[in-house]
Design a protein around this motif. Structure first.
Motif, mmCIF file in Angstrom:
data_model
loop_
_atom_site.group_PDB
_atom_site.id
_atom_site.type_symbol
_atom_site.label_atom_id
_atom_site.label_comp_id
_atom_site.label_asym_id
_atom_site.label_seq_id
_atom_site.Cartn_x
_atom_site.Cartn_y
_atom_site.Cartn_z
ATOM 1 N N TYR A 74 23.109 -65.070 -8.970
ATOM 2 C CA TYR A 74 22.608 -63.726 -8.680
ATOM 3 C C TYR A 74 22.959 -62.768 -9.818
ATOM 4 C CZ TYR A 74 22.450 -59.051 -6.745
ATOM 5 O OH TYR A 74 22.208 -57.720 -6.564
ATOM 6 N N GLU A 75 24.232 -62.774 -10.192
ATOM 7 C CA GLU A 75 24.667 -61.844 -11.234
ATOM 8 C C GLU A 75 23.985 -62.146 -12.560
ATOM 9 O OE1 GLU A 75 28.874 -62.365 -11.075
ATOM 10 O OE2 GLU A 75 29.081 -61.141 -9.282
ATOM 11 N N SER A 76 23.760 -63.431 -12.827
ATOM 12 C CA SER A 76 23.127 -63.775 -14.100
ATOM 13 C C SER A 76 21.681 -63.282 -14.136
ATOM 14 C CB SER A 76 23.207 -65.278 -14.340
ATOM 15 O OG SER A 76 22.264 -65.954 -13.543
ATOM 16 N N ILE A 77 20.981 -63.398 -13.003
ATOM 17 C CA ILE A 77 19.593 -62.915 -12.944
ATOM 18 C C ILE A 77 19.583 -61.401 -13.170
ATOM 19 C CG2 ILE A 77 17.650 -62.498 -11.389
ATOM 20 C CD1 ILE A 77 18.111 -65.231 -10.196
ATOM 21 N N VAL A 78 20.507 -60.721 -12.495
ATOM 22 C CA VAL A 78 20.590 -59.264 -12.616
ATOM 23 C C VAL A 78 20.851 -58.867 -14.071
ATOM 24 C CG1 VAL A 78 22.010 -57.284 -12.003
ATOM 25 C CG2 VAL A 78 21.285 -58.871 -10.236
#
Lengths: 352, 465
Positions: A74-78
């Protein structure tokens, strides 16, 4: 919670897309400013969400460096979308051309929506020991910066092919229009997916369109997808005219593609491959182990190395090299998401 | 003889061509990709099972024949993959030698003016008419070009003044740095393959060992012993998410503890390896194994006084200040409770160690589970009995390796990055300016917008706008 703030940013990115489209069609300067302003607003809110996430991570990990939120899918996509939008707005400001915003906002909208549709966890998680490394930090940050550059390069390369291809029957033209049409369809589909989901965690991508349980809706969706693709294929020359009036021509698209890859490639080499190798050496005792993620990173590296060398091959100029940039981004996407979804490996983003 | 020369030339051309390089990029990529799909280094039945997921059985068997013929279940160590990498290296070397003369020529500044017809054939042309004196405009222009980091060479010709401008032309040489660094990396990998050592060693808490198992299954004796004093898993507060894995070790050589920087106790953690005599140890795994010397450590609270009680497995000990004898009769590294209230071991790692204690007071006997991380379970009729530690019941699994090639890999990687940055961030640029009559003409062999806008800025300043 930070993910709610980031969801608002994602929503604004999605809103920005039709404004960019109106700008592209009407060529109104005011609409153009509005489009940029909304994209910029999204970026600002996104940054606020990012900082808030950082604070939430810090509350758990108590480490200034290891709290940078890039440690799960999730954080990487963000973070990827943050780089993509930030990088794009920089280009828009530098070259004073807004038309690419249509496609960048489409891509940003799709990818940020994936956080709802891949069933990824958005909770702040404590760091497992293997991820506590400064090399990891540099590795992941630089990787995503390069991925964002490759993403912009993909858009300009695909448009370059659409604008500069002489034959509508050529493979590269068909592939590029297919991808652009598919992108647009996916953009609309993910919005419907999210709108019609009572609980986002249970929704899968395309569930409300192509994969709808009702045969009628599903058939209509497939027809819509097909018409989007055929439509893009058909109106290629109209896009060319539209872009040309907004001072975006084939040379400009080719130049930006090259610039993006010439920027992304060294960043990817140092961040994706070298720092990744140093981290692997420290955590697992080997700098290279042919893990699927490593292998696909190397393949990505080879594809872009191919792009950079292609101008030295006789007869390889223009759209022929752009097709490699298009394929390169597809490989990048596979390295980023596909490997975790389809192949097993050591990287933590695999667990969703 | 000439036939032989021609053949030589053809071979040379083949190995020096970019076409070969690109073809190798593609083939190596495809080969590497196959290796991520087909199960690698596994038994035949696993590969066949993999194929039979989407193919009929007899076809899977036939396919396995092809796989084993081409080593597709061991791609990265197969003869053909090694051969491709070798070709890649050869291509790099020959291509570099082949292009050097031309490259050196392109870096050198010209010694005589280019013919005017050459200038006129250049695609992009920008010109303006100046009103001031020629000398004045020339000086102003040279200053501006210098300010933008261009080096200039002037030629007086019969038609006017020709200025050759170039910037960062030497960055072309960085290509050599990049290509050479790849050779260093490949050499590092070779050194690692031939002179490296990899394996693992398991040590139970409280013991020492020098018997290790190499990755190929062969046992070896390390030149020194490693003692593990303690292994611990630290958890995030109130959760079973591990925060750190830690082994406290000593190195024993010739029966003595080895001192490094005046320290003889060392810690190995994930991401914090430990190196001695060029052998690096990594925290890899751990496990649970009850041994003879396993010690259960308790804190006993009786009448506001705290006592430390150590118990060996199945050996009786008196609870301080009481007439009660206790002993550990069963143990679980991670005790869980199922839906029907029964206890079961849910994990082999020490997530929640628990000991079954037998209490004996005269003829009265009863037993009770004490769970290290569940305070309610510490209550006994005699006071609070807290399980603080189970020592000597875990082994730490250390991976080790010796790879003299790593230093080459690091050197190569650094050079690769430096080379790429110079190559791609300092793009060489050259163009011509021609002063003819009262006209200044810029001839630019590029259409790049970023370059053109830079030149436009120079032109604007020149015109005094």
């Amino acid at each position: 919670m930070s993910y709610q703030v980031i969801a608002i940013a994602g929503f604004i990115y999605i809103i920005a897309m039709p404004i960019y489209v109106v700008h592209l069609i009407t060529k109104s300067k005011k609409v153009g400013y509005l489009a940029t302003a909304s994209f910029l607003l999204g970026l600002l809110i996104h940054l606020i969400g990012f900082v808030q996430r950082y604070k939430e991570m810090y509350a758990i990990n108590q480490s200034l460096l290891h709290s940078i939120p890039i440690t799960n899918l999730y954080e990487s996509i963000v973070f990827f979308v943050l780089c993509l939008v930030g990088g794009y707005l920089f280009i828009e400001w530098k070259y004073k051309k807004k038309a690419l915003g249509v496609f960048v906002s489409t891509l940003a909208g799709i990818i940020i929506s994936l956080t709802d549709l891949l069933g990824v966890t958005k909770e702040v998680q404590p760091l497992v020991p293997a991820l506590k490394s400064n090399w990891l930090l540099a590795h992941v940050t630089l990787s995503f910066i390069s991925y964002a550059a490759f993403a912009v390069g993909f858009i300009t390369a695909a448009l370059h092919i659409v604008v500069a291809s002489e034959s509508k029957k050529s493979f590269k033209y068909i592939l590029s229009t297919f991808l652009l049409g598919f992108m647009l369809f996916t953009f609309i589909s993910v919005i419907i997916d999210i709108l019609y989901s009572s609980n986002p965690k249970t929704v899968r991508i395309f569930q409300s369109t192509l994969g709808n349980s009702s045969a009628v809706v599903s058939t209509i969706s497939w027809i819509a997808l097909l018409s989007f693709i055929l439509g893009f294929w058909y109106i290629g020359d109209k896009i060319k005219n539209l872009l040309t009036t907004l001072r975006i021509d084939s040379d400009f698209l080719e130049e930006i593609t090259y610039k993006m890859i010439a920027f992304g490639f060294p960043i990817f080499t140092i961040g994706g491959l070298v720092f990744g190798a140093i981290w692997a050496e420290q955590a697992w005792g080997r700098y290279w182990g042919w893990d699927p993620k490593e292998t696909w990173s190397l393949i990505t590296w080879f594809v872009y190395a191919f792009y950079l060398h292609s101008k030295f091959i006789r007869g390889w100029r223009g759209t022929k090299t752009s097709i490699i940039a298009v394929l390169g981004f597809l490989v990048t996407l596979f390295t980023y998401l596909g490997v975790n979804l389809f192949l097993s490996g050591l990287h933590s983003y695999g667990s969703m | 003889m000439s036939k032989l020369n021609r053949l030589n030339e053809k071979i040379w051309q083949f190995f020096s061509s970019v076409d070969l390089a690109v073809a190798l990029f593609i083939v190596i990529s495809i080969g590497a990709a196959i290796g991520t799909v087909i199960p690698q280094r596994s038994e035949p039945d696993i590969v066949i099972k993999f194929f039979s997921k989407f193919l009929p059985m007899n076809l899977s068997l036939n396919l396995y024949e092809i796989v084993s013929l081409l080593d597709l279940n061991n791609v990265y160590h197969s003869w053909w993959f090694t051969f491709l990498l070798f070709m890649f290296a050869l291509n790099l070397v020959i291509c570099s030698i082949d292009r050097l003369p031309n490259l050196l020529k392109s870096i050198k500044k010209p010694t005589q003016p280019y013919p005017e017809s050459f200038l006129r054939s250049i695609s992009t042309k920008k010109e303006f008419i100046y009103k001031s004196k020629r000398q004045e405009i020339l000086e102003k222009m040279l200053n501006l070009l210098k300010h933008n980091k261009f080096s200039t060479t002037l030629f007086e010709t019969s038609q006017g003044i020709q200025i050759y401008c170039s910037r960062w032309s030497k960055s072309r040489l960085a290509v050599y740095l990049t290509h050479f660094s790849i050779l260093i990396i490949l050499a590092g990998a070779l050194v690692g393959t031939f002179f490296g050592l990899r394996g693992y060693i398991n040590i139970v808490e409280g013991t020492s060992s020098n018997l290790a198992i190499l990755d190929n299954g062969r046992p070896i004796y390390l030149p020194f012993e490693i003692a593990c004093d303690k292994f611990e898993v630290e958890f995030y507060e109130n959760s079973s998410v591990p925060k750190a894995y830690r082994s406290y070790i000593r190195i024993i050589e010739d029966g003595k503890n080895v001192k490094l920087n005046n320290k003889e106790n060392f810690v190995v953690e994930v991401n914090e390896p430990f190196t001695y005599k060029n052998i690096t140890f990594y925290q890899a795994t751990y496990g649970f194994q009850l041994t003879e010397h396993t010690l259960f450590k308790f804190k006993f609270l009786n009448n506001e006084k705290e006592y430390l009680v150590n118990l060996e497995f199945e050996k009786k000990n008196k609870l301080p200040n009481t007439n009660v004898y206790i002993s550990v009769i069963d143990f679980s590294p991670a005790l869980g409770v199922d839906e029907e209230g029964r206890f079961f071991t849910m994990d082999s790692s020490m997530i929640n160690p628990a000991a079954l204690i037998l209490f004996e007071e005269g003829n009265r006997k009863f037993h009770k589970w004490i769970l290290a991380r569940v305070p309610e379970s510490w209550q006994t009729p005699y006071g609070q009995l807290k399980l603080t530690e189970v020592w000597g019941a875990q082994f730490t699994g250390l991976q080790f390796k010796k790879d003299p090639g790593v230093i080459l890999i690091y050197i190569g990687s650094t050079l690769l990055c430096v080379g790429l940055f110079i190559c791609l961030f300092f793009r060489p640029l050259r163009f011509f300016v021609f002063l003819e009559g009262n006209k200044v003409i810029f001839y630019l062999p590029t259409k790049k917008e970023s370059v053109l806008s830079e030149i436009d800025k120079i032109l604007n300043k020149l015109e005094g706008k």
